[in-house]
Scaffold this motif. Structure first.
Motif, PDB file in Angstrom:
ATOM      1  N   TYR A  99      35.303  65.209 -16.695  1.00  0.00           N
ATOM      2  CA  TYR A  99      36.203  66.242 -16.189  1.00  0.00           C
ATOM      3  C   TYR A  99      35.419  67.368 -15.519  1.00  0.00           C
ATOM      4  O   TYR A  99      34.341  67.752 -15.969  1.00  0.00           O
ATOM      5  CB  TYR A  99      37.026  66.844 -17.332  1.00  0.00           C
ATOM      6  CG  TYR A  99      37.973  65.871 -17.980  1.00  0.00           C
ATOM      7  CD1 TYR A  99      39.284  65.746 -17.534  1.00  0.00           C
ATOM      8  CD2 TYR A  99      37.543  65.058 -19.029  1.00  0.00           C
ATOM      9  CE1 TYR A  99      40.156  64.835 -18.130  1.00  0.00           C
ATOM     10  CE2 TYR A  99      38.396  64.149 -19.623  1.00  0.00           C
ATOM     11  CZ  TYR A  99      39.705  64.038 -19.163  1.00  0.00           C
ATOM     12  OH  TYR A  99      40.564  63.135 -19.748  1.00  0.00           O
ATOM     13  N   THR A 100      35.970  67.897 -14.444  1.00  0.00           N
ATOM     14  CA  THR A 100      35.578  69.207 -13.933  1.00  0.00           C
ATOM     15  C   THR A 100      36.863  69.992 -13.735  1.00  0.00           C
ATOM     16  O   THR A 100      37.888  69.423 -13.327  1.00  0.00           O
ATOM     17  CB  THR A 100      34.800  69.122 -12.606  1.00  0.00           C
ATOM     18  OG1 THR A 100      35.656  68.622 -11.578  1.00  0.00           O
ATOM     19  CG2 THR A 100      33.574  68.213 -12.749  1.00  0.00           C
ATOM     20  N   HIS A 101      36.827  71.272 -14.047  1.00  0.00           N
ATOM     21  CA  HIS A 101      38.027  72.118 -13.957  1.00  0.00           C
ATOM     22  C   HIS A 101      39.165  71.566 -14.831  1.00  0.00           C
ATOM     23  O   HIS A 101      40.351  71.800 -14.543  1.00  0.00           O
ATOM     24  CB  HIS A 101      38.517  72.251 -12.509  1.00  0.00           C
ATOM     25  CG  HIS A 101      37.461  72.698 -11.551  1.00  0.00           C
ATOM     26  ND1 HIS A 101      37.149  74.016 -11.338  1.00  0.00           N
ATOM     27  CD2 HIS A 101      36.623  71.969 -10.756  1.00  0.00           C
ATOM     28  CE1 HIS A 101      36.183  74.110 -10.446  1.00  0.00           C
ATOM     29  NE2 HIS A 101      35.831  72.881 -10.088  1.00  0.00           N
ATOM     30  N   LEU A 102      38.835  70.807 -15.878  1.00  0.00           N
ATOM     31  CA  LEU A 102      39.809  70.152 -16.754  1.00  0.00           C
ATOM     32  C   LEU A 102      40.660  69.120 -16.009  1.00  0.00           C
ATOM     33  O   LEU A 102      41.716  68.725 -16.489  1.00  0.00           O
ATOM     34  CB  LEU A 102      40.706  71.178 -17.458  1.00  0.00           C
ATOM     35  CG  LEU A 102      40.085  71.871 -18.676  1.00  0.00           C
ATOM     36  CD1 LEU A 102      41.048  72.917 -19.247  1.00  0.00           C
ATOM     37  CD2 LEU A 102      39.697  70.876 -19.757  1.00  0.00           C
ATOM     38  N   GLN A 103      40.167  68.685 -14.855  1.00  0.00           N
ATOM     39  CA  GLN A 103      40.842  67.636 -14.092  1.00  0.00           C
ATOM     40  C   GLN A 103      39.956  66.390 -14.108  1.00  0.00           C
ATOM     41  O   GLN A 103      38.730  66.478 -14.097  1.00  0.00           O
ATOM     42  CB  GLN A 103      41.078  68.070 -12.638  1.00  0.00           C
ATOM     43  CG  GLN A 103      41.766  69.420 -12.488  1.00  0.00           C
ATOM     44  CD  GLN A 103      43.162  69.418 -13.084  1.00  0.00           C
ATOM     45  OE1 GLN A 103      43.949  68.505 -12.818  1.00  0.00           O
ATOM     46  NE2 GLN A 103      43.463  70.425 -13.883  1.00  0.00           N
ATOM     47  N   ARG A 104      40.581  65.213 -14.131  1.00  0.00           N
ATOM     48  CA  ARG A 104      39.813  63.976 -14.096  1.00  0.00           C
ATOM     49  C   ARG A 104      38.975  63.937 -12.825  1.00  0.00           C
ATOM     50  O   ARG A 104      39.471  64.173 -11.736  1.00  0.00           O
ATOM     51  CB  ARG A 104      40.759  62.769 -14.147  1.00  0.00           C
ATOM     52  CG  ARG A 104      41.495  62.643 -15.476  1.00  0.00           C
ATOM     53  CD  ARG A 104      42.553  61.566 -15.415  1.00  0.00           C
ATOM     54  NE  ARG A 104      43.295  61.482 -16.666  1.00  0.00           N
ATOM     55  CZ  ARG A 104      44.382  60.735 -16.844  1.00  0.00           C
ATOM     56  NH1 ARG A 104      44.852  60.001 -15.838  1.00  0.00           N
ATOM     57  NH2 ARG A 104      44.997  60.720 -18.011  1.00  0.00           N
ATOM     58  N   ALA A 105      37.695  63.591 -12.990  1.00  0.00           N
ATOM     59  CA  ALA A 105      36.766  63.707 -11.863  1.00  0.00           C
ATOM     60  C   ALA A 105      36.062  62.392 -11.566  1.00  0.00           C
ATOM     61  O   ALA A 105      36.242  61.814 -10.495  1.00  0.00           O
ATOM     62  CB  ALA A 105      35.744  64.801 -12.171  1.00  0.00           C
ATOM     63  N   PRO A 143      42.182  55.237 -10.432  1.00  0.00           N
ATOM     64  CA  PRO A 143      41.437  54.750  -9.254  1.00  0.00           C
ATOM     65  C   PRO A 143      40.682  55.830  -8.491  1.00  0.00           C
ATOM     66  O   PRO A 143      39.554  55.599  -8.026  1.00  0.00           O
ATOM     67  CB  PRO A 143      42.528  54.116  -8.401  1.00  0.00           C
ATOM     68  CG  PRO A 143      43.571  53.684  -9.378  1.00  0.00           C
ATOM     69  CD  PRO A 143      43.576  54.725 -10.452  1.00  0.00           C
ATOM     70  N   ALA A 144      41.263  57.002  -8.348  1.00  0.00           N
ATOM     71  CA  ALA A 144      40.617  58.048  -7.548  1.00  0.00           C
ATOM     72  C   ALA A 144      39.281  58.492  -8.128  1.00  0.00           C
ATOM     73  O   ALA A 144      38.458  59.092  -7.420  1.00  0.00           O
ATOM     74  CB  ALA A 144      41.546  59.254  -7.427  1.00  0.00           C
ATOM     75  N   MET A 145      39.023  58.183  -9.409  1.00  0.00           N
ATOM     76  CA  MET A 145      37.782  58.614 -10.038  1.00  0.00           C
ATOM     77  C   MET A 145      36.569  57.832  -9.514  1.00  0.00           C
ATOM     78  O   MET A 145      35.426  58.186  -9.819  1.00  0.00           O
ATOM     79  CB  MET A 145      37.886  58.482 -11.560  1.00  0.00           C
ATOM     80  CG  MET A 145      38.925  59.440 -12.147  1.00  0.00           C
ATOM     81  SD  MET A 145      39.287  59.126 -13.882  1.00  0.00           S
ATOM     82  CE  MET A 145      37.774  59.647 -14.638  1.00  0.00           C
ATOM     83  N   TYR A 146      36.825  56.778  -8.700  1.00  0.00           N
ATOM     84  CA  TYR A 146      35.731  56.019  -8.091  1.00  0.00           C
ATOM     85  C   TYR A 146      35.408  56.513  -6.683  1.00  0.00           C
ATOM     86  O   TYR A 146      34.508  55.982  -6.026  1.00  0.00           O
ATOM     87  CB  TYR A 146      36.088  54.530  -8.021  1.00  0.00           C
ATOM     88  CG  TYR A 146      36.297  53.893  -9.384  1.00  0.00           C
ATOM     89  CD1 TYR A 146      35.216  53.449 -10.130  1.00  0.00           C
ATOM     90  CD2 TYR A 146      37.572  53.722  -9.898  1.00  0.00           C
ATOM     91  CE1 TYR A 146      35.406  52.849 -11.370  1.00  0.00           C
ATOM     92  CE2 TYR A 146      37.775  53.129 -11.144  1.00  0.00           C
ATOM     93  CZ  TYR A 146      36.690  52.702 -11.874  1.00  0.00           C
ATOM     94  OH  TYR A 146      36.882  52.117 -13.101  1.00  0.00           O
TER      95      TYR A 146
END
Length: 431
Positions: free
Chosen positions: A155-161, A363-366
């Motif tokens: 996580y960064t900014h408490l968002q999935r990264a 998916p966006a985490m890739y």
């Protein structure tokens, strides 16, 4: 209360003023009392070395100091409001048992350097405990980082990264606590200086054997300047609290992670039942109270440090204001070390919920992987970045968390955690 050491003829003592002056001092001195006795034995030996007390008197004084220590440990001697402070209690006991020999024990010594040396010995013990707790936490983290990694959202900014893993999570805290242990060791080296023999801050007209007391008490060096001995009071205490607080800053972030990971919304972690409590009204609840209090513990230590800092708006030389530093120091160290002591077992026994963690990897985490791969193939990174951003929703096609971690070959990351290097750093702390 026994007659104060400073009592002079024709001076009336007001009980209310004495109560204010004493405060909780004699009760707090219980924490430092055995160290005061230890330092008194070394002082007696030093006095014998320069002929202020005879060899027979020194033997008797040290014997009675040992008896006093045993009586204190056994509860047969109670340090209470009968005495102005622990220093007065020691002298009163020795005088009661040995008469004039007891009255000689304070020669060349002030209560100023008595409390300095007793506190300094106590602080060295606190730092040794801090180092051991930090090393224990680091060891657990390294052991768990070496286990098969489970994918975990980063996580960064408490968002999935990006894709992370339990191994990376543990390795991060391992390195942090190795540094915390190093800081404890370095702080111990800073404060490892003997103030005994500086008296009230200006020395005395006796050739005190300060080299002997330094060696006898296990200090690395003598604190040479009597004035600096007084200037260091509060400064050294703050350094110890800062070292404890630094470790608790890492505990606070670790506890924040666990506070989030144990919620139903995340459901990544299950805590050992002993580390949770129930609600007084809601039968369905198990609350992570220990984790929450671990998260809050930094505040107690930071407050103790701040109180001592506020006391230090003083000129050089001893000022009675510094008496109030004892309570802050004791409570800050006690609470901080008690919190750190709980962390290794908590980390060793927490359980990860792998299905929930895998389900949280989207998916966006890739997309970062895609952009880096394109840049490695020759596409300018900013162009690769924009293309990956436009196609983020499909970035996970044909990819797995394990593949993402295996491709992460930058030193210290997914495929190259360098746990061996961290283990070497940890082991060198014992060297």
């Amino acid at each position: 209360m026994t007659q104060p050491l400073w009592q002079k003829s024709n001076i009336k003592i007001d009980a209310r003023i004495m109560k204010f002056l004493a405060g909780d001092d004699v009760l707090l001195d219980r924490e430092f009392f055995l160290h005061d006795i230890t330092a008194s034995k070394a002082h007696v030996e030093g006095l014998a070395n320069i002929g202020v007390v005879s060899a027979d008197e020194a033997t008797a004084l040290k014997r009675e100091l040992d008896v006093l220590a045993e009586d204190f440990r056994a509860g047969n001697f109670v340090l209470d409001e009968r005495y102005e402070d622990g220093h007065s209690a020691i002298e009163a006991r020795l005088t009661e048992r040995l008469g004039d020999a007891g009255r000689r024990v304070h020669t060349g010594r002030s209560r100023n350097d008595q409390i300095l040396v007793a506190t300094r010995l106590w602080l060295k013990e606190q730092l040794a405990s801090l180092e051991q707790h930090c090393k224990a936490i680091a060891q657990v983290c390294l052991d768990r980082a070496a286990q098969p990694p489970i994918p975990l959202p980063g996580y960064t900014h408490l968002q999935r990264a990006v894709v992370s893993s339990t191994a990376m999570w543990f390795a991060g805290f391992a390195e942090g606590f190795i540094d915390n242990a190093l800081r404890a060791k370095q702080t111990a080296a800073l404060i490892d200086a003997n103030p005994l023999g500086t008296a009230a801050g200006y020395g005395v007209n006796l050739k005190l054997d300060r080299e002997h007391t330094t060696h006898a008490l296990g200090f690395a060096r003598m604190q040479v300047s009597p004035i600096y001995a007084q200037l260091s009071r509060g400064k050294f205490e703050m350094a110890v609290l800062e070292a404890i607080a630094g470790a608790l800053l890492d505990v606070r972030r670790l506890a924040w992670d666990l506070s989030l990971f144990t919620t139903a919304e995340f459901d990544f972690v299950k805590l050992p039942s002993e580390y949770t409590t129930g609600s007084s009204i809601m039968p369905n609840k198990r609350n992570p109270d220990v984790v929450e209090l671990l998260r809050a513990s930094y505040a107690s230590v930071a407050a103790a440090r701040t109180e001592i800092e506020q006391l230090l708006s003083l000129p050089s030389g001893y000022q009675r204001d510094l008496q109030f530093s004892k309570g802050s120091l004791f409570h800050g160290c006690r609470h901080g070390l008690a919190a750190l002591e709980l962390v290794p077992d908590l980390l060793a026994r927490l359980a990860w919920n792998e299905p929930a963690m895998r389900a949280a990897i989207e998916p966006a985490m890739y997309a970062t992987d895609v952009a880096i791969e394109q840049a490695a193939a020759g596409v300018p990174f900013r162009d690769a970045y924009r293309a990956a951003a436009d196609a983020a929703a499909s970035a996970g096609e044909g990819r797995t968390p394990e593949g993402s971690l295996a491709a992460r070959v930058s030193p210290g990351s997914g495929h190259d955690l360098r746990l061996g290097e961290l283990r070497d750093r940890l082991s060198r702390l014992d060297g």
